[in-house]
Design a protein around this motif. Structure first.
Motif, PDB file in Angstrom:
ATOM      1  N   ARG A 149       0.838  -1.196   0.000  1.00 39.89           N
ATOM      2  CA  ARG A 149       0.000   0.000   0.000  1.00 39.89           C
ATOM      3  C   ARG A 149       0.876   1.251   0.000  1.00 39.89           C
ATOM      4  N   GLY A 150       1.985   1.209   0.730  1.00 39.71           N
ATOM      5  CA  GLY A 150       2.919   2.336   0.745  1.00 39.71           C
ATOM      6  C   GLY A 150       3.494   2.607  -0.639  1.00 39.71           C
ATOM      7  N   ASP A 205       2.031   1.831  -3.505  1.00 40.35           N
ATOM      8  CA  ASP A 205       0.927   2.367  -4.310  1.00 40.35           C
ATOM      9  C   ASP A 205       0.675   3.837  -4.009  1.00 40.35           C
ATOM     10  N   GLU A 206       0.708   4.195  -2.739  1.00 43.30           N
ATOM     11  CA  GLU A 206       0.468   5.590  -2.357  1.00 43.30           C
ATOM     12  C   GLU A 206       1.581   6.504  -2.864  1.00 43.30           C
ATOM     13  N   GLN A 246       1.128   6.880  -6.632  1.00 47.67           N
ATOM     14  CA  GLN A 246       0.014   7.784  -6.938  1.00 47.67           C
ATOM     15  C   GLN A 246       0.391   9.231  -6.655  1.00 47.67           C
ATOM     16  N   ALA A 247       1.073   9.465  -5.546  1.00 46.66           N
ATOM     17  CA  ALA A 247       1.471  10.834  -5.200  1.00 46.66           C
ATOM     18  C   ALA A 247       2.464  11.389  -6.212  1.00 46.66           C
TER      19      ALA A 247
END
Length: 109
Positions: A91-92, A94-95, A98-99
């Motif tokens: 998840r880290g 992916d975040e 995305q950022a």
């Protein structure tokens, strides 16, 4: 004498300028992706009993398991802790992706 249509100008920007701008954006995206790939992301399970370290290209680099998490009578708990830690690390990634890259894809989909 007929007037030629001006296909090269689009909103004040000619095709060559557009291609140059697209190449620049593509290079920036590649650089940002490389930056993410070179980073490490850590996911920790509940109570930090399991810590998963992943690289930005989604590879598990290290897995630390606290002795307290190892209960021979309850292997399902350890499995759940590992899954939790790995998923948090993913998840880290992916975040961060995305950022970093979301500004380029915003409104494209």
């Amino acid at each position: 004498m007929s007037k030629k249509p001006n296909f090269g100008a689009m909103g004040g920007m000619n095709m060559q300028q557009m291609m140059k701008q697209a190449k620049k954006m593509q290079d920036q995206m590649a650089q940002e992706q490389q930056n993410i790939t070179s980073q490490e992301f850590v996911g920790k399970s509940a109570e930090d009993l399991v810590t998963a370290t992943l690289t930005g290209d989604h590879r598990l680099k290290n897995l630390e398991i606290d002795q307290e998490a190892i209960d021979p009578d309850d292997p399902d708990m350890l499995q759940d802790l590992i899954i939790d830690a790995v998923n948090k690390g993913l998840r880290g990634i992916d975040e961060a992706t995305q950022a970093s890259l979301g500004k380029y894809t915003k409104g494209m989909i």
